[in-house]
Design a protein around this motif. Sequence first.
Motif, PDB file in Angstrom:
ATOM      1  N   MET A   1       0.834  -1.184   0.000  1.00 45.85           N
ATOM      2  CA  MET A   1       0.000   0.000   0.000  1.00 45.85           C
ATOM      3  C   MET A   1       0.874   1.240   0.000  1.00 45.85           C
ATOM      4  O   MET A   1       1.821   1.329   0.747  1.00 45.85           O
ATOM      5  N   SER A   2       0.506   2.169  -0.817  1.00 46.70           N
ATOM      6  CA  SER A   2       1.292   3.391  -0.922  1.00 46.70           C
ATOM      7  C   SER A   2       0.857   4.411   0.125  1.00 46.70           C
ATOM      8  O   SER A   2      -0.245   4.363   0.635  1.00 46.70           O
ATOM      9  N   GLU A   3       1.749   5.330   0.431  1.00 54.40           N
ATOM     10  CA  GLU A   3       1.468   6.357   1.421  1.00 54.40           C
ATOM     11  C   GLU A   3       0.955   7.646   0.796  1.00 54.40           C
ATOM     12  O   GLU A   3       0.303   8.427   1.439  1.00 54.40           O
ATOM     13  N   SER A   4       1.254   7.901  -0.477  1.00 54.78           N
ATOM     14  CA  SER A   4       0.821   9.147  -1.098  1.00 54.78           C
ATOM     15  C   SER A   4      -0.083   8.871  -2.284  1.00 54.78           C
ATOM     16  O   SER A   4      -0.077   7.783  -2.854  1.00 54.78           O
ATOM     17  N   THR A   5      -0.837   9.885  -2.668  1.00 50.62           N
ATOM     18  CA  THR A   5      -1.734   9.762  -3.805  1.00 50.62           C
ATOM     19  C   THR A   5      -0.959   9.465  -5.074  1.00 50.62           C
ATOM     20  O   THR A   5      -1.360   8.635  -5.879  1.00 50.62           O
ATOM     21  N   ALA A   6       0.176  10.131  -5.272  1.00 49.67           N
ATOM     22  CA  ALA A   6       0.969   9.953  -6.489  1.00 49.67           C
ATOM     23  C   ALA A   6       1.480   8.522  -6.628  1.00 49.67           C
ATOM     24  O   ALA A   6       1.661   8.032  -7.741  1.00 49.67           O
ATOM     25  N   ASP A   7       1.723   7.862  -5.505  1.00 52.26           N
ATOM     26  CA  ASP A   7       2.232   6.494  -5.536  1.00 52.26           C
ATOM     27  C   ASP A   7       1.124   5.444  -5.500  1.00 52.26           C
ATOM     28  O   ASP A   7       1.403   4.255  -5.558  1.00 52.26           O
ATOM     29  N   ALA A   8      -0.121   5.887  -5.390  1.00 53.62           N
ATOM     30  CA  ALA A   8      -1.240   4.954  -5.272  1.00 53.62           C
ATOM     31  C   ALA A   8      -1.420   4.163  -6.558  1.00 53.62           C
ATOM     32  O   ALA A   8      -1.309   4.696  -7.660  1.00 53.62           O
ATOM     33  N   THR A   9      -1.694   2.881  -6.408  1.00 49.10           N
ATOM     34  CA  THR A   9      -1.968   2.022  -7.556  1.00 49.10           C
ATOM     35  C   THR A   9      -3.471   1.811  -7.665  1.00 49.10           C
ATOM     36  O   THR A   9      -4.115   1.373  -6.712  1.00 49.10           O
ATOM     37  N   VAL A  10      -4.000   2.145  -8.840  1.00 47.02           N
ATOM     38  CA  VAL A  10      -5.424   1.985  -9.130  1.00 47.02           C
ATOM     39  C   VAL A  10      -5.556   0.935 -10.221  1.00 47.02           C
ATOM     40  O   VAL A  10      -4.927   1.045 -11.278  1.00 47.02           O
ATOM     41  N   LEU A  11      -6.352  -0.092  -9.966  1.00 46.82           N
ATOM     42  CA  LEU A  11      -6.623  -1.139 -10.949  1.00 46.82           C
ATOM     43  C   LEU A  11      -8.018  -0.919 -11.512  1.00 46.82           C
ATOM     44  O   LEU A  11      -9.004  -0.931 -10.770  1.00 46.82           O
ATOM     45  N   VAL A  12      -8.090  -0.691 -12.818  1.00 48.04           N
ATOM     46  CA  VAL A  12      -9.358  -0.485 -13.508  1.00 48.04           C
ATOM     47  C   VAL A  12      -9.788  -1.823 -14.099  1.00 48.04           C
ATOM     48  O   VAL A  12      -9.051  -2.414 -14.902  1.00 48.04           O
ATOM     49  N   VAL A  13     -10.970  -2.309 -13.697  1.00 51.30           N
ATOM     50  CA  VAL A  13     -11.450  -3.617 -14.141  1.00 51.30           C
ATOM     51  C   VAL A  13     -12.743  -3.437 -14.925  1.00 51.30           C
ATOM     52  O   VAL A  13     -13.752  -2.971 -14.392  1.00 51.30           O
ATOM     53  N   ASP A  14     -12.693  -3.795 -16.206  1.00 50.62           N
ATOM     54  CA  ASP A  14     -13.878  -3.732 -17.063  1.00 50.62           C
ATOM     55  C   ASP A  14     -13.660  -4.707 -18.205  1.00 50.62           C
ATOM     56  O   ASP A  14     -12.546  -4.806 -18.731  1.00 50.62           O
ATOM     57  N   ASP A  15     -14.694  -5.444 -18.581  1.00 52.54           N
ATOM     58  CA  ASP A  15     -14.543  -6.387 -19.689  1.00 52.54           C
ATOM     59  C   ASP A  15     -14.471  -5.675 -21.031  1.00 52.54           C
ATOM     60  O   ASP A  15     -14.006  -6.248 -22.009  1.00 52.54           O
ATOM     61  N   GLU A  16     -14.903  -4.425 -21.101  1.00 51.88           N
ATOM     62  CA  GLU A  16     -14.776  -3.638 -22.324  1.00 51.88           C
ATOM     63  C   GLU A  16     -13.445  -2.891 -22.266  1.00 51.88           C
ATOM     64  O   GLU A  16     -13.294  -1.926 -21.514  1.00 51.88           O
ATOM     65  N   ALA A  17     -12.493  -3.362 -23.050  1.00 51.89           N
ATOM     66  CA  ALA A  17     -11.140  -2.806 -23.014  1.00 51.89           C
ATOM     67  C   ALA A  17     -11.130  -1.302 -23.250  1.00 51.89           C
ATOM     68  O   ALA A  17     -10.380  -0.572 -22.592  1.00 51.89           O
ATOM     69  N   GLU A  18     -11.978  -0.824 -24.148  1.00 52.00           N
ATOM     70  CA  GLU A  18     -12.006   0.613 -24.442  1.00 52.00           C
ATOM     71  C   GLU A  18     -12.404   1.417 -23.206  1.00 52.00           C
ATOM     72  O   GLU A  18     -11.848   2.483 -22.949  1.00 52.00           O
ATOM     73  N   VAL A  19     -13.377   0.924 -22.478  1.00 50.71           N
ATOM     74  CA  VAL A  19     -13.845   1.619 -21.270  1.00 50.71           C
ATOM     75  C   VAL A  19     -12.735   1.639 -20.223  1.00 50.71           C
ATOM     76  O   VAL A  19     -12.422   2.680 -19.643  1.00 50.71           O
ATOM     77  N   ALA A  20     -12.122   0.487 -19.990  1.00 51.57           N
ATOM     78  CA  ALA A  20     -11.034   0.408 -19.008  1.00 51.57           C
ATOM     79  C   ALA A  20      -9.886   1.332 -19.416  1.00 51.57           C
ATOM     80  O   ALA A  20      -9.326   2.044 -18.567  1.00 51.57           O
ATOM     81  N   ASP A  21      -9.564   1.335 -20.688  1.00 54.62           N
ATOM     82  CA  ASP A  21      -8.457   2.168 -21.167  1.00 54.62           C
ATOM     83  C   ASP A  21      -8.756   3.659 -21.023  1.00 54.62           C
ATOM     84  O   ASP A  21      -7.859   4.444 -20.699  1.00 54.62           O
ATOM     85  N   VAL A  22     -10.004   4.057 -21.258  1.00 55.16           N
ATOM     86  CA  VAL A  22     -10.378   5.473 -21.103  1.00 55.16           C
ATOM     87  C   VAL A  22     -10.225   5.900 -19.646  1.00 55.16           C
ATOM     88  O   VAL A  22      -9.640   6.951 -19.359  1.00 55.16           O
ATOM     89  N   TYR A  23     -10.717   5.095 -18.716  1.00 56.20           N
ATOM     90  CA  TYR A  23     -10.570   5.434 -17.295  1.00 56.20           C
ATOM     91  C   TYR A  23      -9.092   5.477 -16.909  1.00 56.20           C
ATOM     92  O   TYR A  23      -8.656   6.384 -16.206  1.00 56.20           O
ATOM     93  N   ALA A  24      -8.318   4.510 -17.372  1.00 55.56           N
ATOM     94  CA  ALA A  24      -6.888   4.484 -17.053  1.00 55.56           C
ATOM     95  C   ALA A  24      -6.188   5.716 -17.618  1.00 55.56           C
ATOM     96  O   ALA A  24      -5.344   6.323 -16.942  1.00 55.56           O
ATOM     97  N   LEU A  25      -6.554   6.106 -18.821  1.00 51.79           N
ATOM     98  CA  LEU A  25      -5.966   7.292 -19.445  1.00 51.79           C
ATOM     99  C   LEU A  25      -6.281   8.546 -18.639  1.00 51.79           C
ATOM    100  O   LEU A  25      -5.416   9.395 -18.423  1.00 51.79           O
ATOM    101  N   ARG A  26      -7.505   8.649 -18.164  1.00 51.60           N
ATOM    102  CA  ARG A  26      -7.915   9.807 -17.359  1.00 51.60           C
ATOM    103  C   ARG A  26      -7.142   9.900 -16.043  1.00 51.60           C
ATOM    104  O   ARG A  26      -7.000  10.979 -15.482  1.00 51.60           O
TER     105      ARG A  26
END
Length: 191
Positions: A1-26
């Motif tokens: 677990m990270s201590e800062s927001t910048a180091d936080a790892t967010v896993l985007v889970v969606d079966d529609e690759a385009e949707v997951a990729d858009v959220y990850a890009l944002r």
Amino acid sequence: MSESTADATVLVVDDEAEVADVYALRLRNRYETETAYGGAAALDRLDDDVDVVLLDRRMPDVGGDEVLEEIRDRDISTRVIMITAVDPDFDIIDMPFDDYLCKPVEKDDLVAAIDQQLAARRYDDRLAEYLEVTSKLALLKGEKTPQTLDGNEEVESLEQRAETLQAEMDDALSDFEDIDTAFRDITRRPS
């Protein structure tokens, strides 16, 4: 677990690759961001290094509800935000997610929800439970009529639990300026 927001790892889970990729890009300029295209891929990737999971609820291979249950069964210490087009119903009361946003989700709401979960993780379990309970109440109040909610024992129990938690946390909540306002400013349902 990270201590800062910048180091936080967010896993985007969606079966529609385009949707997951858009959220990850944002999110990529703010967090370490990874994607998993489906529930099975998410379960393969999940461990305690993931700080927040953005989890689609309706997926064909392994559904979001099953992924959420497995996360909790494995006791993985990640925060889970359901991001889904599935309209919330009373079934959400017993689901162990930390927040629930209805698609489409604007970037500002997504970032605010993630930051809120990262902040909650740094505080005690009561704050996390308070955020979970109030998220469920906000969803149900946005989806159901007052007549449907009135007298529902589960909803009344959630309201009582939120009041109890808030009373217990007055000191902890002073660390969050206007937490109720910030929490309510997140758009959980598209307008």
